[in-house]
Design an enzyme around this catalytic site. Structure first.
Site, PDB file in Angstrom:
ATOM      1  N   GLU A 117       0.829  -1.220   0.000  1.00 49.15           N
ATOM      2  CA  GLU A 117       0.000   0.000   0.000  1.00 49.15           C
ATOM      3  C   GLU A 117       0.859   1.264   0.000  1.00 49.15           C
ATOM      4  O   GLU A 117       0.366   2.343   0.334  1.00 49.15           O
ATOM      5  CB  GLU A 117      -0.935   0.027   1.221  1.00 49.15           C
ATOM      6  CG  GLU A 117      -1.897  -1.131   1.344  1.00 49.15           C
ATOM      7  CD  GLU A 117      -3.017  -1.125   0.309  1.00 49.15           C
ATOM      8  OE1 GLU A 117      -3.093  -0.161  -0.485  1.00 49.15           O
ATOM      9  OE2 GLU A 117      -3.782  -2.092   0.274  1.00 49.15           O
ATOM     10  N   HIS A 140      -2.971   2.216   8.215  1.00 51.93           N
ATOM     11  CA  HIS A 140      -4.036   1.334   7.716  1.00 51.93           C
ATOM     12  C   HIS A 140      -4.087   0.130   8.632  1.00 51.93           C
ATOM     13  O   HIS A 140      -3.052  -0.499   8.907  1.00 51.93           O
ATOM     14  CB  HIS A 140      -3.737   0.896   6.274  1.00 51.93           C
ATOM     15  CG  HIS A 140      -4.561  -0.279   5.842  1.00 51.93           C
ATOM     16  ND1 HIS A 140      -5.943  -0.293   5.930  1.00 51.93           N
ATOM     17  CD2 HIS A 140      -4.209  -1.494   5.365  1.00 51.93           C
ATOM     18  CE1 HIS A 140      -6.396  -1.454   5.508  1.00 51.93           C
ATOM     19  NE2 HIS A 140      -5.368  -2.215   5.161  1.00 51.93           N
ATOM     20  N   HIS A 142      -6.886  -3.258  10.163  1.00 60.22           N
ATOM     21  CA  HIS A 142      -8.143  -3.990   9.983  1.00 60.22           C
ATOM     22  C   HIS A 142      -8.949  -3.935  11.282  1.00 60.22           C
ATOM     23  O   HIS A 142      -9.198  -4.965  11.920  1.00 60.22           O
ATOM     24  CB  HIS A 142      -7.845  -5.428   9.560  1.00 60.22           C
ATOM     25  CG  HIS A 142      -7.151  -5.528   8.230  1.00 60.22           C
ATOM     26  ND1 HIS A 142      -6.864  -6.731   7.632  1.00 60.22           N
ATOM     27  CD2 HIS A 142      -6.691  -4.576   7.378  1.00 60.22           C
ATOM     28  CE1 HIS A 142      -6.250  -6.514   6.457  1.00 60.22           C
ATOM     29  NE2 HIS A 142      -6.130  -5.200   6.301  1.00 60.22           N
ATOM     30  N   GLU A 170     -18.008  12.001  23.450  1.00 55.44           N
ATOM     31  CA  GLU A 170     -16.818  12.711  22.957  1.00 55.44           C
ATOM     32  C   GLU A 170     -16.519  12.489  21.467  1.00 55.44           C
ATOM     33  O   GLU A 170     -15.601  13.095  20.924  1.00 55.44           O
ATOM     34  CB  GLU A 170     -15.594  12.306  23.790  1.00 55.44           C
ATOM     35  CG  GLU A 170     -15.900  12.455  25.270  1.00 55.44           C
ATOM     36  CD  GLU A 170     -14.856  13.205  26.068  1.00 55.44           C
ATOM     37  OE1 GLU A 170     -13.688  13.124  25.693  1.00 55.44           O
ATOM     38  OE2 GLU A 170     -15.230  13.859  27.054  1.00 55.44           O
ATOM     39  N   HIS A 211     -12.942  -4.401   4.896  1.00 54.40           N
ATOM     40  CA  HIS A 211     -11.478  -4.489   4.902  1.00 54.40           C
ATOM     41  C   HIS A 211     -10.903  -3.835   6.165  1.00 54.40           C
ATOM     42  O   HIS A 211     -10.317  -4.514   6.998  1.00 54.40           O
ATOM     43  CB  HIS A 211     -10.914  -3.851   3.622  1.00 54.40           C
ATOM     44  CG  HIS A 211      -9.440  -3.993   3.452  1.00 54.40           C
ATOM     45  ND1 HIS A 211      -8.805  -3.971   2.237  1.00 54.40           N
ATOM     46  CD2 HIS A 211      -8.446  -4.137   4.362  1.00 54.40           C
ATOM     47  CE1 HIS A 211      -7.511  -4.123   2.398  1.00 54.40           C
ATOM     48  NE2 HIS A 211      -7.263  -4.213   3.678  1.00 54.40           N
TER      49      HIS A 211
END
Ligand code: 13P
Ligand code: ZN
Length: 271
Positions: A117, A140, A142, A170, A211
């Site tokens: 990525e 990134h 999961h 909050e 994802h």
């Protein structure tokens, strides 16, 4: 004599946050990737930056990042192993002047590469730096409950965001911009990177349905904290879903909160 890079604050912080995400169950196997923009000056205390590195081509042109240094996880590397051996599982890269490649200056074996990525991360860094000069981090991961929530809700940015804002007092303060959502896409391809980077113009966290999420921030802590907050709200959403008589914070009270904490919530979602 260069100082020991494994004792640097940036390696320590990077490894700690990755380890924490692994322990939260978000990053099974090689799930997820992290990139962190480093300043040249402190890095030069640990590495000889005059030496060229191993060239690795990019899927995109990253010229706006030319000369920038980033600490990045390696492709296929298990999050559970990063803290034990950062050099075997992550690397330090420098974007070349033309922006079509990076040089790998430290870390990984010669046949190994940065995260698949990487282009998503670099496109996202470019997008964020245009709106926030203090920006530094893309994560990134999961995130378990957020991903589960994407399986059973409308993939609509407004309704997804408002479901989360309404559940924990909050939340609107931590993510007033809300959650960006892109259509499902194949990971590691140019489309997912382009779509994610476009969302980062308006949002600080982007959902990849079925994802995970991609989030940004000016520090590793702030970026982690944002994901953690969204994830807790998603867990709350899923836990109370079977119950009747659910309560949500009203729009009026959300606006009172925003005013009290001096944040500007996304005008497309609430007025
Ligand atoms: P990498 O191991 O190449 O970083 O890929 C993991 C991932 O989560 C892809 O979306
Ligand atoms: Zn992933």
């Amino acid at each position: 004599m260069n100082k020991n890079i494994l004792e640097s604050n940036f390696i320590r912080e990077f490894s700690n946050v990755i380890d924490r995400m692994y322990l939260l169950g978000w990053d099974e196997r090689n799930a997820g990737n992290v990139s962190f923009i480093l300043d040249e000056q402190p890095l030069a205390e640990y590495l000889d930056l005059s030496k060229p590195g191993r060239l690795y081509p990019l899927q995109i042109n990253a010229k706006p990042l030319a000369g920038k240094y980033l600490l990045v996880t390696g492709s296929g590397k298990y999050f559970k192993n990063v803290k034990e051996d950062p050099k075997a599982n992550a690397c330090i890269i420098r974007v070349t002047e033309g922006g079509s490649d990076v040089e790998i200056l430290w870390g990984l074996q010669p046949h190994e590469r940065p995260t698949s990525e990487l282009s998503t991360h670099l496109a996202s860094h470019m997008s964020r730096l245009e709106v926030d000069p203090t920006h530094r981090v893309i994560i990134h991961t999961h995130a378990t409950y957020t991903n589960m929530m994407s399986a059973i809700t409308d993939l609509n940015e407004k309704s997804f965001t408002k479901a989360l804002w309404g559940l924990n007092t909050e939340n609107i303060i931590i993510f007033p911009e809300g959650i960006g959502i892109i259509p499902w896409e194949i990971p590691g391809n140019g489309i997912i990177g382009k779509n994610t980077a476009a969302k980062f113009k308006h949002f600080k966290i982007v959902l990849w349905p079925l994802h995970g999420v991609v989030a940004c921030g000016d520090t590793l802590d702030a970026t982690f904290g944002l994901i953690e907050t969204v994830e807790k709200a998603a867990m709350t959403y899923l836990t109370i879903k079977p119950y009747t008589n659910q309560k949500l914070i009203s729009d009026v009270d959300l606006m009172r909160l925003a005013k009290a904490f001096n944040v500007k919530p996304n005008e497309d979602f609430i007025q």
